[in-house]
Design a protein around this motif. Structure first.
Motif, short mmCIF file in Angstrom:
data_model
loop_
_atom_site.label_atom_id
_atom_site.label_comp_id
_atom_site.label_asym_id
_atom_site.label_seq_id
_atom_site.Cartn_x
_atom_site.Cartn_y
_atom_site.Cartn_z
N GLU A 4 0.83 -1.08 0.08
CA GLU A 4 0.04 0.04 0.08
C GLU A 4 0.77 1.13 0.01
N ASN A 5 0.19 2.34 -0.81
CA ASN A 5 1.13 3.51 -0.87
C ASN A 5 0.72 4.54 0.30
N ASN A 6 0.81 4.23 1.63
CA ASN A 6 0.46 5.07 2.41
C ASN A 6 1.50 5.02 3.72
N LEU A 7 1.28 5.96 4.63
CA LEU A 7 2.36 6.21 5.70
C LEU A 7 2.10 5.09 6.68
N ALA A 8 0.74 4.87 6.88
CA ALA A 8 0.46 3.87 8.04
C ALA A 8 1.00 2.55 7.68
N PHE A 9 0.85 2.24 6.48
CA PHE A 9 1.19 0.80 6.12
C PHE A 9 2.83 0.65 6.05
N ALA A 10 3.53 1.67 5.70
CA ALA A 10 5.15 1.85 5.65
C ALA A 10 5.47 1.71 7.29
N LYS A 11 4.67 2.33 8.18
CA LYS A 11 5.04 2.28 9.60
C LYS A 11 4.79 1.01 10.15
N THR A 12 3.57 0.37 9.77
CA THR A 12 3.33 -0.97 10.12
C THR A 12 4.41 -2.05 9.87
N GLN A 13 5.11 -1.92 8.57
CA GLN A 13 6.01 -2.83 8.04
C GLN A 13 7.38 -2.46 8.94
N ASP A 14 7.54 -1.27 9.30
CA ASP A 14 8.85 -0.88 10.17
C ASP A 14 8.69 -1.52 11.48
N GLU A 15 7.42 -1.40 12.00
CA GLU A 15 7.25 -2.12 13.33
C GLU A 15 7.95 -3.37 13.35
N ALA A 16 7.23 -4.19 12.35
CA ALA A 16 7.31 -5.60 12.31
C ALA A 16 8.84 -6.15 11.87
N ASP A 17 9.65 -5.15 11.35
CA ASP A 17 10.99 -5.45 11.13
C ASP A 17 11.81 -5.70 12.00
N GLU A 18 12.40 -7.01 12.54
CA GLU A 18 13.21 -7.32 13.19
C GLU A 18 14.58 -6.69 13.33
N LEU A 19 15.07 -6.08 12.07
CA LEU A 19 16.31 -5.31 12.06
C LEU A 19 16.13 -3.80 12.14
N LYS A 20 15.04 -3.25 12.49
CA LYS A 20 14.61 -1.92 12.53
C LYS A 20 15.73 -1.14 13.36
N ASP A 21 16.11 -1.77 14.45
CA ASP A 21 17.03 -1.02 15.51
C ASP A 21 18.55 -0.73 14.90
N PHE A 22 19.02 -1.48 14.00
CA PHE A 22 20.33 -1.16 13.40
C PHE A 22 20.37 0.21 12.78
N ARG A 23 19.28 0.63 12.18
CA ARG A 23 19.25 2.13 11.74
C ARG A 23 19.90 3.06 12.66
N ASN A 24 19.61 2.71 14.05
CA ASN A 24 20.16 3.50 15.04
C ASN A 24 21.74 3.55 15.31
N GLN A 25 22.26 2.53 14.65
CA GLN A 25 23.64 2.35 14.60
C GLN A 25 24.54 3.26 13.69
N PHE A 26 23.89 3.88 12.82
CA PHE A 26 24.23 4.61 11.77
C PHE A 26 24.18 6.08 11.81
N LEU A 27 25.24 6.75 11.23
CA LEU A 27 25.27 8.18 11.06
C LEU A 27 24.54 8.86 9.79
N PHE A 28 23.58 9.65 9.69
CA PHE A 28 23.00 9.94 8.49
C PHE A 28 23.32 11.46 7.98
N PRO A 29 23.78 11.61 6.89
CA PRO A 29 24.20 12.94 6.24
C PRO A 29 22.93 13.96 6.49
N LYS A 30 23.27 15.21 6.73
CA LYS A 30 22.29 16.16 6.99
C LYS A 30 22.61 17.47 6.08
N HIS A 31 21.41 18.17 5.85
CA HIS A 31 21.58 19.41 5.01
C HIS A 31 20.55 20.32 5.67
N ASN A 32 21.15 21.37 6.07
CA ASN A 32 20.25 22.47 6.86
C ASN A 32 19.52 21.76 7.91
#
Ligand code: PLP
Length: 429
Positions: A4-32
C-alpha cells in the motif's frame, strides 16, 4: 502481500521489522539540519556510529605501544586481519582461510589476474560483461596488453540483445561455449553497477569451468548485498570493495577470495611481498619467497590497520544482524516496495515517466533499482537532493536508488515516492 502506498502501511512494516534497530547504529548525512533519506549505499555505505570507537582503539594502541603494537595489546596488528577473515567469510560463502582483507579493489583485480590470467597458446581470451564498471575494463585491457595481446582480439564482451537492457544467462553461456577453446578467463561483475542485474553466478561459473577456463568475479556490488557461495560454487577467485554495501568508509580496504583448491598450486604466478611470506618465519627476513598458506599468501604489504579497523566496525554489525540471510530477506521486501512505489508515481502522474531497467525477478537483482527518467532526469535528480533524498545519478538518464536493509526503512521508501511525485510534477510543469 498487498503493498500500500500510505504512511500507516510503511510504519506497520517498520514496526514488524526485526532489524529496525540497526538504523540507530548509523550516522545519516544532513543538510540544513535535516537528515537525508539515504538511498546511496550502493556507492558509499553510511558510517556506523561504532566506527569512531573501533578506529580510536587502534589509535590508542598506536599511542600506547607504538612499534610494539604489532605483537602487544588486545588486538596485535600482526594477527588483526584474522579477526576480519572470520567475519568476511560468511558474507561471501567462504572459509576464513580463503579470504583476506588487503589493498583496494582495482589493485586486487590486477594482482589476482597476475595469478589467474595465464594465457597459453590459443587460450588467451577474457570474456566479460559489456558495460562493465570502467575500472574493470581498464584493468582487463591493460592486463591483456601486458601479455602482448590486442584488447580488440583478446577481450570478448557480452551485450544485451538489441532493445534490451539485461543480459540473458543463456546468451552468456552460449558465448562462453562458442569460444570455449580460446577463453582463458571468465571475469564478470557479480552485479552490474549500472543496471543492477545480478548474474546467475553459479551457472556462469559452471559454464566457464566446463570449457576449461578459470572463473573470477568482481563482487563490488554483490558482497554484503546478496548471498553468494563462492566456495560451494567452486569460484576460482573474487575480490570486492567494502565501502559500498559493507560501510567501511571512503577508499576502504578490499577483500579477496581464492578457492582452497588453488592453495597447493605452485604454478600460479604471483607478485610477492614480505607480508605474504610464511607467517611464522616472516621476521627471519630470509631470501627466497615462501607464501603463507591460503589467501593470506597474496598479501604484499604490511597490514593496513586503520582501514581494517573501519571494516571491522561494520562487519561486527553484520555479525549481530546474523550475516547475510536476514538482511537479504529484508532487502527483498524493501526493494520490492520501492519498485511498487515507483510504479505508483507513474500511476499518479498518468504516464510512464520512470522505467526500471533492473530485472523484476528477485533472483536477478540485489538492493539496487536503476530507474530511467524519461524526461528531465537530471533536474529531477537535483530536486530529489534538494528535498533530502540522496540516490545517485548515472549519465545519460539513470537514477540509482538502493534501500539498504541495515539502515533504511519502509517509511524512507514511502516518503521517497511522495517527494519524487512532487518534484516530478514541479519539474515537468
Ligand atoms: C566500485 C567499483 C570499483 C571501484 O574500484 P576501486 O579500486 O575501489 O576504486 C571497481 N569495480 C567495480 C565493478 C565497482 O563497482
Amino acid at each position: 502481500m498487498n503493498l500500500e502506498n500510505n504512511l500507516a502501511f510503511a510504519k506497520t512494516q517498520d514496526e514488524a521489522d526485526e532489524l529496525k534497530d540497526f538504523r540507530n547504529q548509523f550516522l545519516f548525512p544532513k543538510h540544513n539540519n535535516k537528515e537525508f533519506i539515504y538511498l546511496c549505499g550502493n556507492s558509499l555505505g553510511l558510517q556506523p556510529k561504532v566506527a569512531k570507537a573501533v578506529l580510536g582503539s587502534q589509535l590508542d594502541n598506536w599511542a600506547n605501544y607504538a612499534v610494539e603494537g604489532w605483537f602487544d595489546g588486545d588486538q596485535p596488528w600482526m594477527f588483526y586481519h584474522k579477526e576480519l577473515k572470520k567475519l568476511m567469510a560468511p558474507i561471501v560463502g567462504a572459509f576464513p582461510s580463503e579470504v583476506c582483507p588487503m589493498n583496494t579493489l582495482t589493485v586486487n583485480l590486477h594482482l589476482l589476474m597476475v595469478s589467474f590470467y595465464q594465457p597459453k597458446g590459443k587460450r588467451f581470451k577474457i570474456i566479460m560483461e559489456g558495460g562493465a564498471f570502467p575500472s574493470d575494463q581498464y584493468a582487463i585491457e591493460s592486463q591483456v596488453k601486458f601479455h602482448g595481446f590486442d584488447p580488440k582480439e583478446a577481450i570478448l564482451e557480452v551485450f544485451p540483445l538489441e532493445g534490451e537492457e539485461i543480459l540473458r544467462t543463456e546468451d552468456i553461456i552460449a558465448k562462453i561455449e562458442e569460444n570455449g577453446s580460446e577463453i582463458a578467463l571468465v571475469l564478470f561483475g557479480g552485479i552490474n553497477y549500472y543496471t543492477g542485474q545480478w548474474y546467475d553466478m553459479e551457472a556462469i561459473t559452471n559454464a566457464g569451468h566446463s570449457i576449461g577456463a578459470i572463473v573470477g568475479w568482481d563482487l563490488a556490488h554483490a558482497a554484503g548485498n546478496v548471498p553468494v557461495k563462492l566456495h560451494d560454487w567452486q569460484v576460482d577467485f573474487a575480490c570486492w570493495c567494502s565501502y559500498k554495501y559493507q560501510n567501511s568508509g571512503p577508499g576502504g580496504i578490499s577483500g579477496i577470495f581464492v578457492h582452497e583448491k588453488h592453495f597447493g598450486n605452485t604454478e600460479l604466478n604471483r607478485f610477492a611481498g614480505w607480508w605474504g611470506y610464511q607467517e611464522n618465519k616472516r621476521f627471519k627476513m630470509e631470501k627466497g619467497f615462501i607464501p603463507e598458506a591460503g589467501a593470506d599468501g597474496w598479501q604484499i604489504s604490511c597490514t593496513q590497520v586503520m582501514p581494517m579497523a573501519l571494516y571491522h566496525a561494520s562487519l561486527q554489525l553484520f555479525e549481530q544482524a546474523g550475516f547475510i540471510e536476514p538482511l537479504r530477506n529484508k532487502s527483498i521486501t524493501l526493494t520490492n516496495y520501492l519498485e511498487f512505489i515507483i510504479n505508483e508515481v507513474n500511476i499518479n502522474l498518468g504516464f510512464e515517466q520512470y522505467k526500471i531497467i533492473t530485472p523484476k525477478d528477485v533472483k536477478d537483482r540485489g538492493a539496487q533499482l536503476s530507474i530511467i527518467a524519461k524526461e528531465q532526469g537530471k533536474l529531477i535528480f537535483d530536486g530529489l537532493v534538494e528535498n533530502h533524498v540522496l540516490g545517485d545519478w548515472r549519465e545519460p538518464d539513470v537514477i540509482r536508488l538502493s534501500p539498504i536493509p541495515l539502515y533504511n526503512s519502509f517509511e524512507d521508501i514511502y516518503k521517497t515516492g511522495q517527494i519524487l511525485l512532487e518534484v516530478t510534477r514541479k519539474v515537468l510543469n
